[in-house]
Design a protein around this motif. Sequence first.
Motif, PDB file in Angstrom:
ATOM      1  N   GLN A 193       0.846  -1.193   0.000  1.00  0.00           N
ATOM      2  CA  GLN A 193       0.000   0.000   0.000  1.00  0.00           C
ATOM      3  C   GLN A 193       0.880   1.240   0.000  1.00  0.00           C
ATOM      4  OE1 GLN A 193      -2.305  -0.610   3.564  1.00  0.00           O
ATOM      5  NE2 GLN A 193      -3.940  -1.673   2.453  1.00  0.00           N
ATOM      6  N   MET A 194       0.462   2.253  -0.789  1.00  0.00           N
ATOM      7  CA  MET A 194       1.174   3.522  -0.869  1.00  0.00           C
ATOM      8  C   MET A 194       0.171   4.659  -0.840  1.00  0.00           C
ATOM      9  SD  MET A 194       3.898   2.562  -3.911  1.00  0.00           S
ATOM     10  CE  MET A 194       5.062   3.806  -3.414  1.00  0.00           C
ATOM     11  N   GLU A 195       0.556   5.753  -0.193  1.00  0.00           N
ATOM     12  CA  GLU A 195      -0.310   6.926  -0.156  1.00  0.00           C
ATOM     13  C   GLU A 195      -0.379   7.609  -1.511  1.00  0.00           C
ATOM     14  OE1 GLU A 195      -2.344   8.040   2.249  1.00  0.00           O
ATOM     15  OE2 GLU A 195      -1.826   6.164   3.267  1.00  0.00           O
ATOM     16  N   LYS A 196       0.681   7.482  -2.290  1.00  0.00           N
ATOM     17  CA  LYS A 196       0.719   8.058  -3.631  1.00  0.00           C
ATOM     18  C   LYS A 196       1.691   7.244  -4.460  1.00  0.00           C
ATOM     19  CE  LYS A 196       4.384  11.419  -2.657  1.00  0.00           C
ATOM     20  NZ  LYS A 196       4.810  12.837  -2.814  1.00  0.00           N
ATOM     21  N   ASN A 197       1.599   7.398  -5.769  1.00  0.00           N
ATOM     22  CA  ASN A 197       2.466   6.636  -6.662  1.00  0.00           C
ATOM     23  C   ASN A 197       3.313   7.546  -7.562  1.00  0.00           C
ATOM     24  OD1 ASN A 197      -0.209   7.092  -8.104  1.00  0.00           O
ATOM     25  ND2 ASN A 197       1.076   6.392  -9.780  1.00  0.00           N
ATOM     26  N   THR A 198       3.224   8.859  -7.340  1.00  0.00           N
ATOM     27  CA  THR A 198       3.974   9.818  -8.134  1.00  0.00           C
ATOM     28  C   THR A 198       4.999  10.513  -7.249  1.00  0.00           C
ATOM     29  OG1 THR A 198       2.078  10.190  -9.586  1.00  0.00           O
ATOM     30  CG2 THR A 198       3.812  11.844  -9.614  1.00  0.00           C
ATOM     31  N   PHE A 199       6.277  10.506  -7.694  1.00  0.00           N
ATOM     32  CA  PHE A 199       7.364  11.045  -6.884  1.00  0.00           C
ATOM     33  C   PHE A 199       8.292  11.887  -7.753  1.00  0.00           C
ATOM     34  CE2 PHE A 199       5.946   7.071  -5.054  1.00  0.00           C
ATOM     35  CZ  PHE A 199       5.788   7.385  -3.711  1.00  0.00           C
ATOM     36  N   THR A 200       9.097  12.707  -7.068  1.00  0.00           N
ATOM     37  CA  THR A 200      10.121  13.501  -7.740  1.00  0.00           C
ATOM     38  C   THR A 200      11.499  12.996  -7.334  1.00  0.00           C
ATOM     39  OG1 THR A 200      10.105  15.133  -5.946  1.00  0.00           O
ATOM     40  CG2 THR A 200       8.659  15.544  -7.829  1.00  0.00           C
ATOM     41  N   PRO A 201      12.528  13.192  -8.158  1.00  0.00           N
ATOM     42  CA  PRO A 201      13.883  12.768  -7.793  1.00  0.00           C
ATOM     43  C   PRO A 201      14.310  13.364  -6.448  1.00  0.00           C
ATOM     44  CG  PRO A 201      13.806  13.370 -10.097  1.00  0.00           C
ATOM     45  CD  PRO A 201      12.481  13.758  -9.521  1.00  0.00           C
ATOM     46  N   GLY A 202      14.960  12.547  -5.621  1.00  0.00           N
ATOM     47  CA  GLY A 202      15.388  12.980  -4.302  1.00  0.00           C
ATOM     48  C   GLY A 202      14.349  12.786  -3.214  1.00  0.00           C
ATOM     49  N   GLU A 203      13.112  12.458  -3.590  1.00  0.00           N
ATOM     50  CA  GLU A 203      12.032  12.284  -2.617  1.00  0.00           C
ATOM     51  C   GLU A 203      12.128  10.907  -1.952  1.00  0.00           C
ATOM     52  OE1 GLU A 203       7.143  12.918  -2.480  1.00  0.00           O
ATOM     53  OE2 GLU A 203       8.242  13.034  -4.367  1.00  0.00           O
ATOM     54  N   ARG A 204      11.472  10.774  -0.801  1.00  0.00           N
ATOM     55  CA  ARG A 204      11.433   9.494  -0.087  1.00  0.00           C
ATOM     56  C   ARG A 204      10.154   8.756  -0.465  1.00  0.00           C
ATOM     57  NH1 ARG A 204      15.393   9.466   3.647  1.00  0.00           N
ATOM     58  NH2 ARG A 204      14.566   7.654   4.741  1.00  0.00           N
ATOM     59  N   VAL A 205      10.298   7.483  -0.830  1.00  0.00           N
ATOM     60  CA  VAL A 205       9.173   6.620  -1.172  1.00  0.00           C
ATOM     61  C   VAL A 205       8.847   5.764   0.047  1.00  0.00           C
ATOM     62  CG1 VAL A 205       8.327   4.807  -2.709  1.00  0.00           C
ATOM     63  CG2 VAL A 205       9.891   6.563  -3.592  1.00  0.00           C
ATOM     64  N   ILE A 206       7.678   5.973   0.621  1.00  0.00           N
ATOM     65  CA  ILE A 206       7.260   5.239   1.817  1.00  0.00           C
ATOM     66  C   ILE A 206       6.099   4.325   1.444  1.00  0.00           C
ATOM     67  CG2 ILE A 206       6.411   5.439   4.187  1.00  0.00           C
ATOM     68  CD1 ILE A 206       7.647   8.222   4.289  1.00  0.00           C
ATOM     69  N   PHE A 207       6.188   3.067   1.832  1.00  0.00           N
ATOM     70  CA  PHE A 207       5.130   2.112   1.519  1.00  0.00           C
ATOM     71  C   PHE A 207       4.996   1.095   2.653  1.00  0.00           C
ATOM     72  CE2 PHE A 207       9.097   0.804  -0.372  1.00  0.00           C
ATOM     73  CZ  PHE A 207       9.200  -0.549  -0.126  1.00  0.00           C
ATOM     74  N   THR A 208       3.794   0.543   2.770  1.00  0.00           N
ATOM     75  CA  THR A 208       3.488  -0.440   3.810  1.00  0.00           C
ATOM     76  C   THR A 208       3.190  -1.786   3.166  1.00  0.00           C
ATOM     77  OG1 THR A 208       2.568   1.267   5.251  1.00  0.00           O
ATOM     78  CG2 THR A 208       1.991  -1.015   5.752  1.00  0.00           C
ATOM     79  N   THR A 209       3.832  -2.821   3.669  1.00  0.00           N
ATOM     80  CA  THR A 209       3.639  -4.178   3.146  1.00  0.00           C
ATOM     81  C   THR A 209       2.968  -5.037   4.216  1.00  0.00           C
ATOM     82  OG1 THR A 209       5.657  -3.952   1.834  1.00  0.00           O
ATOM     83  CG2 THR A 209       4.769  -6.166   2.112  1.00  0.00           C
ATOM     84  N   GLU A 210       1.959  -5.745   3.794  1.00  0.00           N
ATOM     85  CA  GLU A 210       1.267  -6.681   4.699  1.00  0.00           C
ATOM     86  C   GLU A 210       1.404  -8.085   4.136  1.00  0.00           C
ATOM     87  OE1 GLU A 210      -2.623  -5.787   6.732  1.00  0.00           O
ATOM     88  OE2 GLU A 210      -3.301  -7.443   5.439  1.00  0.00           O
ATOM     89  N   ILE A 211       1.907  -9.013   4.938  1.00  0.00           N
ATOM     90  CA  ILE A 211       2.062 -10.420   4.529  1.00  0.00           C
ATOM     91  C   ILE A 211       1.183 -11.280   5.409  1.00  0.00           C
ATOM     92  CG2 ILE A 211       3.651 -12.341   4.172  1.00  0.00           C
ATOM     93  CD1 ILE A 211       5.214  -8.999   4.545  1.00  0.00           C
ATOM     94  N   ARG A 212       0.259 -12.007   4.786  1.00  0.00           N
ATOM     95  CA  ARG A 212      -0.617 -12.941   5.508  1.00  0.00           C
ATOM     96  C   ARG A 212      -0.147 -14.357   5.224  1.00  0.00           C
ATOM     97  NH1 ARG A 212      -4.260  -9.117   3.497  1.00  0.00           N
ATOM     98  NH2 ARG A 212      -5.015 -10.502   1.822  1.00  0.00           N
ATOM     99  N   ASN A 213       0.347 -15.017   6.229  1.00  0.00           N
ATOM    100  CA  ASN A 213       0.921 -16.356   6.095  1.00  0.00           C
ATOM    101  C   ASN A 213      -0.075 -17.391   6.613  1.00  0.00           C
ATOM    102  OD1 ASN A 213       2.533 -18.601   5.934  1.00  0.00           O
ATOM    103  ND2 ASN A 213       3.815 -18.075   7.694  1.00  0.00           N
ATOM    104  N   GLN A 214      -0.750 -18.065   5.695  1.00  0.00           N
ATOM    105  CA  GLN A 214      -1.725 -19.086   6.060  1.00  0.00           C
ATOM    106  C   GLN A 214      -1.161 -20.492   5.838  1.00  0.00           C
ATOM    107  OE1 GLN A 214      -4.642 -18.233   7.569  1.00  0.00           O
ATOM    108  NE2 GLN A 214      -3.726 -16.182   7.461  1.00  0.00           N
ATOM    109  N   THR A 215       0.102 -20.662   6.216  1.00  0.00           N
ATOM    110  CA  THR A 215       0.747 -21.971   6.167  1.00  0.00           C
ATOM    111  C   THR A 215       1.341 -22.272   7.542  1.00  0.00           C
ATOM    112  OG1 THR A 215       2.988 -21.236   5.612  1.00  0.00           O
ATOM    113  CG2 THR A 215       1.425 -21.413   3.785  1.00  0.00           C
ATOM    114  N   SER A 216       1.819 -23.473   7.714  1.00  0.00           N
ATOM    115  CA  SER A 216       2.435 -23.860   8.994  1.00  0.00           C
ATOM    116  C   SER A 216       3.941 -23.634   8.993  1.00  0.00           C
ATOM    117  CB  SER A 216       2.137 -25.346   9.289  1.00  0.00           C
ATOM    118  OG  SER A 216       2.711 -26.171   8.286  1.00  0.00           O
ATOM    119  N   LYS A 217       4.436 -22.917   7.957  1.00  0.00           N
ATOM    120  CA  LYS A 217       5.854 -22.627   7.843  1.00  0.00           C
ATOM    121  C   LYS A 217       6.133 -21.152   8.176  1.00  0.00           C
ATOM    122  CE  LYS A 217       7.575 -26.584   6.272  1.00  0.00           C
ATOM    123  NZ  LYS A 217       8.705 -27.293   6.893  1.00  0.00           N
ATOM    124  N   CYS A 218       7.351 -20.877   8.572  1.00  0.00           N
ATOM    125  CA  CYS A 218       7.757 -19.515   8.895  1.00  0.00           C
ATOM    126  C   CYS A 218       8.325 -18.818   7.649  1.00  0.00           C
ATOM    127  CB  CYS A 218       8.799 -19.546  10.011  1.00  0.00           C
ATOM    128  SG  CYS A 218       9.322 -17.905  10.553  1.00  0.00           S
TER     129      CYS A 218
END
Length: 342
Positions: A193-218
């Motif tokens: 997920q990202m608040e925006k997808n348009t950036f300028t050079p030198g800017e910081r790209v901040i994004f959130t990742t969600e991982i749902r693990n529905q297995t018995s493995k790590c």
Amino acid sequence: MEEGGGCFSASHPSMSVVKSIELVLPKDAVYLAGSCIKGQVLLTLNSTLVDPIVKVELMGRGYVEWSEESGASRDYSRDVICNNKADYVHKTKRFPVEDNWLSAGSHTFDFHFNLPPRLPSTFTSKIGHVFYFVQASCMGREHILAKKRMYLLVQGTSDFHRKNPLQNPLSVEAEKEVSYNCCSRGAVCLQIQMEKNTFTPGERVIFTTEIRNQTSKCIKTVIFALYAHVQYKGFTPKAGQRLRVDSSELLRQAANTQITPFNTTKIVSTFGLPQVLSVSSDMRDSEIMSTQYELVGTVHLPWSLASIKAKVPIIITSTPPDSDRCQLQVGGVLPASEDCQN
């Protein structure tokens, strides 16, 4: 800013009259297309120089070149060189010399150039190059006595994001059913997920990742990478047009985490973009190359020999400066000047 060229002289008796020629420009400056370049030429003479020509040039060029095989379906193959080139800017300023001679000692010449409003960014790869430089030279009656070249960092501008709007904020999701422990199966879901997808050079790209693990493995590792996909346009010796796409990894980040079985984890990540980047474009807007960007998150599942990828399109843009100002994108703003007209 890279310096090159040095002070050139040839083995001619009169050429020792020039001790040195130097260019003075802001250190590590990034010039925005449409802004003003201000600097000085410092010329030092060992003795009097009659009928001198002292000038400074601003030049910007681009070229692409690659080889491709032809005749692959026959019993032979040969390399075909595909290339293309473009000239973006060429401006010259010749300095007036009072009474047509310069005395021994140091002489300072001020100069300025207005960059065109539409330029590609400084760029280099194994296939293509876009480069800009300022070159100062001093000539006698018939010979070049000295010259000096300095390369520039130029950031291009674009209105690509207005032509190609994307969802804002942006959310991309990928899910895969995987097998493990012989007969066991489960799903792993990756969402960015990202608040925006348009950036300028030198800017910081901040994004959130969600991982749902529905297995018995790590799950232990998640990789994030920013890719640039560049399409080059070239021509064969017989004027046949060729296109080639080449991808490169600009930024990479690994998140080492323990996502336990049947659990969900969120990761907040940040990328700092380089100060100079080619703006997002398509081939209709470019003579020799066009660039698109993509943020890719990858979850590796070594216990299932599989991986999951979520891809987010990223737009890089840069707004042209005010037409009546001579400004630098990095290193401060130069005040407007009535003589910035070149």
